[in-house]
Scaffold this active site. Structure first.
Site, PDB file in Angstrom:
ATOM      1  N   SER A   4       0.814  -1.133   0.299  1.00  0.00           N
ATOM      2  CA  SER A   4      -0.023  -0.080  -0.063  1.00  0.00           C
ATOM      3  C   SER A   4       0.877   0.844  -0.109  1.00  0.00           C
ATOM      4  CB  SER A   4      -0.945   0.126   0.631  1.00  0.00           C
ATOM      5  OG  SER A   4      -0.231  -0.084   2.765  1.00  0.00           O
ATOM      6  N   HIS A  25      -2.105  -8.768   2.256  1.00  0.00           N
ATOM      7  CA  HIS A  25      -1.763  -7.720   2.897  1.00  0.00           C
ATOM      8  C   HIS A  25      -2.998  -7.518   3.795  1.00  0.00           C
ATOM      9  CE1 HIS A  25       0.246  -3.324   3.754  1.00  0.00           C
ATOM     10  NE2 HIS A  25       0.335  -3.175   2.195  1.00  0.00           N
ATOM     11  N   HIS A  39       5.474 -13.045   7.143  1.00  0.00           N
ATOM     12  CA  HIS A  39       5.372 -11.148   7.626  1.00  0.00           C
ATOM     13  C   HIS A  39       6.515 -11.548   6.357  1.00  0.00           C
ATOM     14  CE1 HIS A  39       6.064  -7.082   7.235  1.00  0.00           C
ATOM     15  NE2 HIS A  39       4.900  -6.616   7.705  1.00  0.00           N
ATOM     16  N   ARG A  57       2.722  -4.774  17.053  1.00  0.00           N
ATOM     17  CA  ARG A  57       1.390  -4.493  16.869  1.00  0.00           C
ATOM     18  C   ARG A  57       1.098  -5.529  17.770  1.00  0.00           C
ATOM     19  NH1 ARG A  57       1.757  -3.546  10.919  1.00  0.00           N
ATOM     20  NH2 ARG A  57       2.517  -5.075  11.119  1.00  0.00           N
ATOM     21  N   ASP A 104      -1.842  -8.454  11.993  1.00  0.00           N
ATOM     22  CA  ASP A 104      -3.677  -9.486  11.753  1.00  0.00           C
ATOM     23  C   ASP A 104      -3.948 -10.250  12.415  1.00  0.00           C
ATOM     24  OD1 ASP A 104      -3.726  -7.569   9.606  1.00  0.00           O
ATOM     25  OD2 ASP A 104      -3.147  -8.595   8.412  1.00  0.00           O
TER      26      ASP A 104
HETATM   27  N1  CMX Z   1       1.080 -19.821   5.511  1.00  0.00           N
HETATM   28  C1  CMX Z   1       1.257 -20.897   4.462  1.00  0.00           C
HETATM   29  N2  CMX Z   1       2.324 -20.122   3.679  1.00  0.00           N
HETATM   30  C2  CMX Z   1       2.755 -19.113   4.454  1.00  0.00           C
HETATM   31  C3  CMX Z   1       3.106 -18.278   5.151  1.00  0.00           C
HETATM   32  C4  CMX Z   1       1.610 -18.912   5.939  1.00  0.00           C
HETATM   33  N3  CMX Z   1       1.098 -17.528   6.888  1.00  0.00           N
HETATM   34  N4  CMX Z   1       3.916 -17.522   5.170  1.00  0.00           N
HETATM   35  C5  CMX Z   1       4.650 -17.530   3.874  1.00  0.00           C
HETATM   36  N5  CMX Z   1       4.419 -18.351   3.750  1.00  0.00           N
HETATM   37  C6  CMX Z   1       4.666 -19.416   1.888  1.00  0.00           C
HETATM   38  C7  CMX Z   1       4.559 -18.218   1.067  1.00  0.00           C
HETATM   39  O1  CMX Z   1       3.004 -18.691   0.630  1.00  0.00           O
HETATM   40  C8  CMX Z   1       5.580 -18.921   0.112  1.00  0.00           C
HETATM   41  O2  CMX Z   1       5.300 -19.957  -0.847  1.00  0.00           O
HETATM   42  P1  CMX Z   1       5.544 -20.457  -1.969  1.00  0.00           P
HETATM   43  O3  CMX Z   1       7.452 -20.054  -1.873  1.00  0.00           O
HETATM   44  O4  CMX Z   1       4.987 -21.422  -2.039  1.00  0.00           O
HETATM   45  O5  CMX Z   1       5.194 -18.904  -3.206  1.00  0.00           O
HETATM   46  C9  CMX Z   1       7.109 -19.168   1.252  1.00  0.00           C
HETATM   47  O6  CMX Z   1       6.021 -19.370   2.209  1.00  0.00           O
HETATM   48  C10 CMX Z   1       7.651 -18.175   1.428  1.00  0.00           C
HETATM   49  O7  CMX Z   1       7.243 -16.413   1.889  1.00  0.00           O
HETATM   50  P2  CMX Z   1       7.779 -16.117   2.894  1.00  0.00           P
HETATM   51  O8  CMX Z   1       9.441 -15.555   1.976  1.00  0.00           O
HETATM   52  O9  CMX Z   1       7.909 -16.426   4.061  1.00  0.00           O
HETATM   53  O10 CMX Z   1       7.115 -15.184   2.810  1.00  0.00           O
HETATM   54  P3  CMX Z   1       6.594 -13.541   1.847  1.00  0.00           P
HETATM   55  O11 CMX Z   1       7.774 -12.443   2.051  1.00  0.00           O
HETATM   56  O12 CMX Z   1       6.654 -14.130   0.030  1.00  0.00           O
HETATM   57  O13 CMX Z   1       5.622 -13.310   1.987  1.00  0.00           O
HETATM   58  C11 CMX Z   1       3.381 -13.047   3.570  1.00  0.00           C
HETATM   59  C12 CMX Z   1       4.766 -12.514   3.167  1.00  0.00           C
HETATM   60  C13 CMX Z   1       3.081 -12.015   4.530  1.00  0.00           C
HETATM   61  C14 CMX Z   1       2.576 -12.220   2.310  1.00  0.00           C
HETATM   62  C15 CMX Z   1       3.125 -14.453   3.844  1.00  0.00           C
HETATM   63  O14 CMX Z   1       3.457 -14.598   5.693  1.00  0.00           O
HETATM   64  C16 CMX Z   1       1.683 -14.417   4.176  1.00  0.00           C
HETATM   65  O15 CMX Z   1       0.706 -14.737   3.039  1.00  0.00           O
HETATM   66  N6  CMX Z   1       1.204 -14.849   5.371  1.00  0.00           N
HETATM   67  C17 CMX Z   1      -0.849 -14.500   5.303  1.00  0.00           C
HETATM   68  C18 CMX Z   1      -1.194 -13.694   4.724  1.00  0.00           C
HETATM   69  C19 CMX Z   1      -0.819 -12.218   5.900  1.00  0.00           C
HETATM   70  O16 CMX Z   1      -1.271 -12.457   7.300  1.00  0.00           O
HETATM   71  N7  CMX Z   1      -0.942 -11.680   5.569  1.00  0.00           N
HETATM   72  C20 CMX Z   1      -0.891  -9.780   6.464  1.00  0.00           C
HETATM   73  C21 CMX Z   1       0.765  -9.324   6.487  1.00  0.00           C
HETATM   74  C22 CMX Z   1       0.967  -8.644   7.305  1.00  0.00           C
HETATM   75  C23 CMX Z   1      -0.100  -7.118   6.222  1.00  0.00           C
HETATM   76  O17 CMX Z   1       0.947  -7.071   5.514  1.00  0.00           O
HETATM   77  O18 CMX Z   1      -0.989  -6.775   6.785  1.00  0.00           O
END
Ligand code: CMX
Length: 426
Positions: free
Chosen positions: A233, A263, A309, A318, A364
């Site tokens: 964002s 996000h 994250h 947070r 979150d």
């Molecule tokens: N559950 C399952 N799989 C997860 C995970 C979770 N909570 N967190 C990371 N992973 C997976 C990713 O999807 C990725 O998989 P692929 O390689 O198959 O695509 C892998 O682990 C590596 O990811 P990462 O390097 O650890 O994390 P990223 O920087 O790519 O992604 C985030 C970060 C937040 C998008 C991811 O942790 C996620 O999807 N979390 C759940 C959604 C969430 O809570 N989002 C809110 C974040 C805070 C915000 O911005 O508001």
């Protein structure tokens, strides 16, 4: 707004001179390298953006203008806005000036209500909220002054005007989106004698007999305010802002990114996941049940919302702040108990998945349970709350960017064939 403007005018002039000398002297120093994996991996970890309002060290979490979040949880969101803009917490008279300014600017034009009223009944609250911001673009002081031909050095002043005009109206707009979208009755007029978050709770129309919801809302709107410059964002909004699009365009654009499930929408998804476990197991599940449910979620190819994250490698401070609030005010609430229990279980599950870099809860993971406790059960609305708060950071970043005269954003992209050539693969 004289005090705030005078302070910013002096501060920005000094900082601009400092940055310009700094870049002149050290401009050719290397600050980051980009590997091929990073180019294909969302530029994770590439240091190529400037953000002076806040930073997020992976082992500490959010630091706003040099102050760690844990020292700011008792502050009002207006104090945080002042801090984001100026780098200092406001003195009493400075806070008062800002609060009065927001009250003065809080009335929302009638056409915004008309537009919201004409949207389909099943519109997502985020689509309604962002539409309301965008439709107000005609109010932009920046756009007006730009069309008149203002000087570059003056850009930050009308951007500050737009910031205050927008921030002042967001609680009213957010509250109406809630009431309209979820059939809560007619719009409630704002008050002129309460703080920003309290006014929001008043306009939402939810019961708050002991003032706890107001306390939660102050905390909520403080905690989500900013998270450095590279998140979807903030980065989207900054990119739009860099084209000299005004803040109505930039903010609504950035918040459209917040509406994504990876996000800001994760808070909606997260409470959904918590409630799903409770429904499946008929109440707060045991740790064994939660562990199995977490594995089932992962094995079905879904993410566990609220965990992980892109930057953080610790429990998000947070989340800590929300957990402390829940322990203080709702220790026996079954939904909150489930959140606590999930926190005991899920990190250990995620640690076993090698690819996941951060197994810890993010902002979150717990916020929804607290809102649910006070009767805000419509979780598709939660990202609007996140947006009202995040607007403080996005707008402050835009004011600073204008004041520093940062140019239009334009990183270089290459086709895959060129990357292959570059690394010697063909
Ligand atoms: N559950 C399952 N799989 C997860 C995970 C979770 N909570 N967190 C990371 N992973 C997976 C990713 O999807 C990725 O998989 P692929 O390689 O198959 O695509 C892998 O682990 C590596 O990811 P990462 O390097 O650890 O994390 P990223 O920087 O790519 O992604 C985030 C970060 C937040 C998008 C991811 O942790 C996620 O999807 N979390 C759940 C959604 C969430 O809570 N989002 C809110 C974040 C805070 C915000 O911005 O508001």
């Amino acid at each position: 707004m004289e005090m705030l403007k005078t302070k910013l005018s002096k501060k920005f002039a000094e900082e601009k001179a400092d940055i310009s000398a700094f870049v002149k002297q050290y401009g050719d120093k290397e600050v980051s390298k980009v590997t091929l994996a990073q180019a294909y991996g969302g530029l994770r970890g590439v240091k190529g953006l400037v953000c002076d309002t806040s930073e997020v060290p992976p082992d500490k979490g959010l630091i706003i203008r040099g102050i760690e979040l844990k020292y700011l949880t008792e502050k009002l969101p207006e104090e945080i806005l002042y801090l984001l803009l100026t780098g200092e917490l406001p003195k009493e008279d400075e806070l008062k000036e800002l609060q009065q300014e927001l009250i003065k600017r809080q009335n929302v034009p009638q056409y915004v209500w008309d537009v919201l009223n004409s949207m389909p009944e099943d519109s997502h609250p985020m689509a309604m909220f962002n539409t309301a911001i965008l439709v107000m673009q005609r109010e932009s002081i920046f756009a007006k002054r730009y069309a008149e031909g203002m000087k570059k050095d003056e850009y930050w002043e009308p951007t500050l005007e737009d910031t205050l005009n927008i921030v002042a109206k967001l609680p009213g707009i957010g509250a109406y989106v809630y009431r309209k979208r979820f059939n809560k009755g007619p719009r409630i007029e704002p008050r002129t004698d309460v703080d920003w978050a309290q006014n929001f709770v008043h306009m939402l129309g939810l019961p708050d007999p002991n003032g706890e919801l107001t306390k939660l809302m102050r905390l909520y709107l403080t905690l989500h305010c900013d998270h450095e410059g590279g998140n979807v964002s903030a980065y989207s909004a900054a990119t739009i802002n860099s084209a000299l699009s005004d803040l109505y365009y930039a903010l609504s654009g950035g918040l459209n990114g917040l509406a994504g499930p990876l996000h800001g929408l994760a808070n909606q998804e997260c409470l959904g996941w918590i409630l799903e476990t409770m429904e499946k197991f008929g109440g707060t599940p045991t740790e064994e049940q939660l562990e199995k449910f977490a594995w089932d979620t992962l094995n079905s190819g879904k993410v566990i919302p609220g965990y992980g994250h892109a930057v953080l490698r610790i429990t998000d401070p947070r989340f800590d702040a929300f957990l402390a609030f829940g322990k203080k005010y709702m220790q026996d609430d079954p939904v909150f108990l489930t959140v606590e229990r999930v926190f005991n279980v899920v990190p250990n599950v995620l640690k076993q998945v090698q690819k996941i870099k951060d197994p810890w809860p993010n902002v979150d993971a717990g916020s929804g349970a607290l809102l649910y406790h006070y009767g805000m059960t419509e979780f598709s609305y939660y990202t609007v709350l996140f947006s009202i708060s995040r607007a403080l950071g996005i707008c402050s970043q835009a004011v600073v960017a204008r004041a520093m005269g940062y140019p239009i954003t334009r990183p270089k992209s290459l086709p895959t064939a060129k990357f292959k050539e570059l690394v010697g693969a063909i």
